[in-house]
Design an enzyme around this catalytic site. Structure first.
Site, PDB file in Angstrom:
ATOM      1  N   HIS A  24      -2.845  11.346  -6.422  1.00  0.00           N
ATOM      2  CA  HIS A  24      -2.002  10.270  -5.893  1.00  0.00           C
ATOM      3  C   HIS A  24      -1.953  10.302  -4.358  1.00  0.00           C
ATOM      4  CE1 HIS A  24       1.538   7.502  -6.058  1.00  0.00           C
ATOM      5  NE2 HIS A  24       1.847   8.133  -4.941  1.00  0.00           N
ATOM      6  N   GLU A  25      -1.592  11.434  -3.803  1.00  0.00           N
ATOM      7  CA  GLU A  25      -1.451  11.504  -2.341  1.00  0.00           C
ATOM      8  C   GLU A  25      -2.805  11.304  -1.662  1.00  0.00           C
ATOM      9  OE1 GLU A  25       1.467  11.102  -1.682  1.00  0.00           O
ATOM     10  OE2 GLU A  25       2.433  12.013  -3.430  1.00  0.00           O
ATOM     11  N   GLU A  71       2.666   1.949  -3.559  1.00  0.00           N
ATOM     12  CA  GLU A  71       3.028   2.903  -4.614  1.00  0.00           C
ATOM     13  C   GLU A  71       2.572   2.451  -6.000  1.00  0.00           C
ATOM     14  OE1 GLU A  71       3.626   5.789  -3.984  1.00  0.00           O
ATOM     15  OE2 GLU A  71       4.470   5.808  -1.955  1.00  0.00           O
TER      16      GLU A  71
HETATM   17  N1  BES Z   1       5.118   8.380  -0.453  1.00  0.00           N
HETATM   18  C1  BES Z   1       5.619   9.103  -1.551  1.00  0.00           C
HETATM   19  C2  BES Z   1       6.582  10.182  -1.191  1.00  0.00           C
HETATM   20  C3  BES Z   1       7.913   9.751  -0.676  1.00  0.00           C
HETATM   21  C4  BES Z   1       8.716   8.919  -1.370  1.00  0.00           C
HETATM   22  C5  BES Z   1       8.405  10.220   0.496  1.00  0.00           C
HETATM   23  C6  BES Z   1       9.963   8.557  -0.881  1.00  0.00           C
HETATM   24  C7  BES Z   1       9.635   9.849   0.976  1.00  0.00           C
HETATM   25  C8  BES Z   1      10.422   9.021   0.291  1.00  0.00           C
HETATM   26  C9  BES Z   1       4.496   9.750  -2.342  1.00  0.00           C
HETATM   27  O1  BES Z   1       3.267   9.150  -2.243  1.00  0.00           O
HETATM   28  C10 BES Z   1       4.892   9.682  -3.778  1.00  0.00           C
HETATM   29  O2  BES Z   1       4.930   8.615  -4.304  1.00  0.00           O
HETATM   30  N2  BES Z   1       5.219  10.811  -4.383  1.00  0.00           N
HETATM   31  C11 BES Z   1       5.727  10.898  -5.717  1.00  0.00           C
HETATM   32  C12 BES Z   1       4.744  11.488  -6.669  1.00  0.00           C
HETATM   33  C13 BES Z   1       3.727  10.528  -7.150  1.00  0.00           C
HETATM   34  C14 BES Z   1       2.708  11.207  -8.023  1.00  0.00           C
HETATM   35  C15 BES Z   1       4.310   9.350  -7.891  1.00  0.00           C
HETATM   36  C16 BES Z   1       6.949  11.789  -5.632  1.00  0.00           C
HETATM   37  O3  BES Z   1       7.147  12.403  -4.598  1.00  0.00           O
HETATM   38  O4  BES Z   1       7.685  11.844  -6.606  1.00  0.00           O
HETATM   39 ZN    ZN Z   2       3.001   7.477  -3.441  1.00  0.00          ZN
END
Ligand code: BES
Ligand code: ZN
Length: 887
Positions: free
Chosen positions: A309-310, A332
């Site tokens: 994902h990242e 997202e």
């Molecule tokens: N960009 C997000 C992380 C994020 C979200 C940072 C909200 C700050 C505030 C990252 O790409 C993400 O979506 N992470 C998810 C996991 C993903 C596999 C769905 C997470 O952190 O839960």
């Molecule tokens: Zn994300």
């Protein structure tokens, strides 16, 4: 402190999507310089600014965002400016009389060691690190902290060499050197313009796990994973995942990595799972570290998904980013869809799809039916952090999947290619994405926009009629979306229904629509545009069973009449493995709803023998992938079942589920033992798909057996717990034991803790197994457990291991009828709110849907919400949710 400083932080202001205005200024380059220190960290910034031609009204005024900053100095083109040309507000710095182009330099002091909300620059163990999405950069320095402002960054980090030998930021290391007094510095340059939310800094004494990757075009990329030294032996899996993600994106979308260096740093203290900062992803250590004896098979799979994902964000999010935060699903939803496809390709499409739909129904459907319901592209918010939701992510991914279904894999790829061709290097909207998909395929996707505008889970009703004379069968679909807060009327959506007809012989029928010369395949996509729409097929023999929404082709609730015999037939014969599973789920749902109602009438809940028998057939099916069998044997998740009741008694729902489990276990006890024995090969641990599937099925059998209360099965749990050579089997046995009071349980928890007390992530498992326990006095035990010296709200993973798991994963005790569960959660939520509002705000979810509860719990839950609402200086985050719930 001024009056303004006291008044603003908790005042709710609502931001609206329709109010978007381009920024008054553009920033071409931003040079940052950090002087890291134990107390006061100094941040100097130097930006080249120019007025935005799109904003002729700027008039030399610039409003920068900033929070919790101490301003030291401001200069414009190298000159200190007079006091009347800048004004420091609570969350802004306003500059006036700026020339159309200038160099603005700002120096601030911040205190990362005091930062407990983990937004901006903060400390975790031996390191300094940042988290800037969504609006954390403004806690580092004054800036236009919004995603449409993209600049080229150069970052210089200075720190004491002994304590912080590793100094990292985005892009490439361009220079480094020594300062006096044992300090050193490093300078990083990121060649790609980016929004501030993608900025990252890491400094500390870290272990480097190296790797490398050669791109499809032959470029060498250096890979680095940084972890705390004690975790040096838990990086291998994550490194493999990075490489397979890179390869997959090249093969699937033709997307290559674009820098010479890709870094991941892992931290124990992180509000989320992971963050896609350009060239320097920061991960919750739970999503990097894995060793067979410390991480479960599910942990291994989740790590692969999140690393994917990242990494995939590098294109969908970073190279092309969001114009404003309302567009969050643009990056997202799309990136979740991409990580789902990646995992499916690496493992099994059916297993992945079923697991994702289970999650969607457990989290997103309830959200869409509650006070926080919102479209995947929200129209307004008070606190952006509250909109990183299952709706934006998971329903957002479903919406992307529908493009894929409507356009086909090739058409989707064409759309992606056009999207990058048009928008690489810019900040865009969901409409731009939809336009690229439509234009690349010469399709009008106008009505499809409604998926971005309307909240609520659509209900799709089907009626069908058959004419045995003409052999025509007609299906009439009626769609409706229930009202959600602020949205009473809904318009019909464009819904792809992937459809098949299973003949009486169990084989799919070729499908010929009225007016067609010949049949065109056995699975066809019906596109629904109207509120009510019919399709008629020719040459349909008697006794066919329809298969709707194959692969779950749209995120809707299907309502259709089926006999128990038809459910069982579809469970055995549908050619679509998702729908074979779905038939079992919907059959179970219907029976469970009946059982819950029976309990309400004071009757015994009894499971239908046809279901018990069909379940037994699946259990013994040796042809099927054992992971798929495990999913088919699992009953519907409690929150999904709960959605079926207008007035919910969670006690009855739990009782019905327990009764069903016990009846299945009793009917098939011998088969469960047999299957478990067959799957527990006794071979040493291996992480291949075969072995993972076998462990999953064996442990599912064990969990059913453990409900029987037989001494032999309890002994089997203990034996597995003691003999396990891997965390999957160990924690599965512990989970079973956790529900059975007695010396076996206490012994297991004691020895687990003793063995793992120095591995924080495993200690989290120790806490969460207790939070999920079904012992009668679970709440009282948890009240004691949080006094354990290892429990702290200052570590989000630890807080989640008790409060998150209890609220979201232990409905039975959370909904205790005397309100003790609500009280326990609320007490700690209030405490957490003062430390870390973002994480506290996530814990409130199970308290929001009080209106659907039976009267006793309803009042108890409302009282706890009132108690939260009454807290002095409640955060914006929690305030928004409480007030929407109480509205
Ligand atoms: N960009 C997000 C992380 C994020 C979200 C940072 C909200 C700050 C505030 C990252 O790409 C993400 O979506 N992470 C998810 C996991 C993903 C596999 C769905 C997470 O952190 O839960
Ligand atoms: Zn994300």
């Amino acid at each position: 402190m001024t009056d303004a400083a006291i008044a603003t932080p908790t005042q709710a202001t609502t931001k609206y999507r329709k109010d978007y205005q381009p920024p008054t200024h553009l920033v071409d380059t931003l040079e940052l310089e950090f002087d890291l220190a134990e107390e006061h960290t100094r941040v100097r910034s130097r930006m080249t600014l120019r007025e935005n031609p799109a904003r002729s009204d700027a008039g030399g005024e610039l409003v920068l965002d900033g929070e919790a900053l101490e301003l030291v100095s401001v200069t414009v083109d190298g000159e200190k400016i007079s006091d009347d040309r800048y004004q420091v507000g609570e969350e802004t710095l306003t500059l006036t009389g700026l020339p159309t182009e200038c160099v603005l330099e700002i120096e601030v002091v911040i205190e990362p060691q005091e930062n407990t909300c983990f937004e901006g620059l903060y400390r975790s163990g031996p390191m300094f690190l940042t988290q800037c999405e969504a609006e954390g950069f403004r806690r580092i320095t004054y800036f236009l902290d919004r995603p449409c402002v993209m600049a080229r960054y150069t970052t210089t980090i200075r720190a004491e060499r002994a304590a912080y030998p590793v100094l990292l930021s985005n892009g490439n290391l361009v220079d480094s050197g020594e300062d006096s007094d044992g300090r050193h510095w490093a300078r990083w340059e990121d060649p790609f313009p980016k929004p501030s939310y993608l900025f990252a800094l890491v400094a500390g004494d870290l272990h480097l796990h190296p790797g490398s990757f050669t791109t499809a075009s032959g470029r060498e990329v250096e890979l680095r994973i940084y972890v705390e030294h004690l975790h040096a032996d838990k990086c291998e899996h994550a490194m493999k995942c990075v490489m397979s993600a890179m390869r997959w994106d090249e093969e699937t979308f033709g997307l290559e990595y674009d820098l010479d260096l890709y870094m991941i740093a892992a931290t124990d203290k992180f509000n989320m799972g992971a963050m896609e900062n350009k060239g320097l992803n920061i991960f919750n250590s739970a999503l990097v570290l894995a060793r067979p004896d410390t991480a479960t098979d599910s942990d291994y799979e989740r790590i692969e998904g999140v690393i994917g994902h990242e990494y995939f964000h590098n294109w969908t999010g970073n190279r092309v980013t969001c114009m404003d935060w309302f567009q969050l699903t643009l990056k997202e939803g799309l990136t979740v869809f991409r990580d789902q496809q990646f995992t499916a390709d690496m493992t099994s499409h059916a297993v992945k799809r079923i697991s994702d739909v289970r999650m969607l129904r457990a989290f997103q459907f309830p959200q869409d039916a509650g006070p926080m319901a919102h479209p995947i592209r929200p129209e307004s918010y008070q606190e952006m952090s509250n909109f990183y939701t299952s709706t934006v992510y998971d329903k957002g991914a479903e919406v992307i999947r529908m493009y894929h279904t409507l356009l086909g894999a090739e058409g989707f790829r064409k759309g992606m290619d056009l999207y990058f061709e048009r928008h690489d290097g810019s900040a865009v909207t969901c409409d731009d994405f939809r336009a690229a998909m439509g234009d690349a395929n010469e399709r009008d996707l106008l009505q499809f926009e409604r998926w971005y505008l309307q909240a609520g889970t659509p209900v799709l009703e089907v009626e069908d009629s058959y004419d045995s004379e003409t052999k025509r069968r007609t299906f009439t679909f009626t769609q409706s979306t229930p009202p959600t807060p602020g949205q009473d009327e809904k318009l019909p959506l464009h819904i792809p229904i992937v459809f098949g007809l299973i003949g009486p012989d169990g084989c799919d029928l070729p499908l010929r629509l009225v007016g067609e010369e010949t049949a065109q395949g056995t699975t066809r996509t019906i596109e629904l545009f109207e509120a009510t729409q019919s399709v008629t097929f020719e040459d349909v023999p008697e006794g066919c069973v329809p298969s709707y929404l194959r692969g779950f082709s749209a995120p809707v609730e299907l309502r259709c009449e089926r006999t128990h015999g038809e459910y069982a037939f579809a469970m055995a014969n549908d050619s679509d493995s998702f729908n074979r599973w779905e038939a079992g789920q919907q059959f179970a749902m219907e029976l469970l709803v009946g059982m819950v109602e029976a309990i309400g009438r004071g009757e015994e809940p009894v499971l239908d023998p046809i279901f018990i028998e069909a379940w037994g057939v699946v259990l013994l099916d040796q042809e099927l992938d054992p992971s798929l069998v495990s999913l088919a044997l699992a009953l519907p998740v409690e929150p999904y079942l709960s959605e079926r009741f207008e007035v919910l008694d969670p006690g009855h729902v739990h009782e019905a589920l327990e009764a069903a489990i016990v009846q299945l276990a009793e009917a098939h006890a011998e088969a469960l033992r047999e299957v478990r024995a067959r799957c527990s090969t006794g071979e040493p641990y291996s992480a291949d798909r075969e072995s993972i599937g076998r462990r999953r099925l064996a442990n599912l059998c064990l969990s059913y057996l453990s409900k029987l209360g037989e001494a032999g099965d309890l002994a089997a749990c203990v034996a597995q717990f003691e003999g396990a050579d891997n965390m999957t089997d160990s924690v599965a046995a512990l989970a079973c034991l956790s529900d059975v009071a007695g010396p076996e349980r206490e012994g297991a928890f004691t020895s687990f803790y003793e063995r793992w007390k120095d591995e924080s992530l495993v200690v989290d498992k120790w806490f969460s197994q207790q939070a999920a326990s079904d012992l009668p006095d679970t709440v009282e035990r948890l009240v004691e457990l949080v006094k354990h010296p290892d429990f702290t709200l200052k570590n989000p993973n630890r807080a989640r291991s008790v409060l998150g798991v209890f609220g979201m994963g232990n409905a039975h005790h959370f909904h205790r009828v005397d309100g003790a569960g609500y009280r326990f959660l609320t007490d700690h939520l209030i405490e957490m709110d003062s430390l870390n509002p973002q994480v506290a705000s996530r814990f409130i979810t199970p308290l929001l849907k009080w209106k659907s509860l039976e009267p006793v719990r309803r009042e108890l839950m409302r009282a706890e919400l009132e108690r939260i609402a009454a807290k002095d200086d409640l955060s914006k985050d929690v305030r928004e949710k409480v007030s929407k719930a109480l509205a």
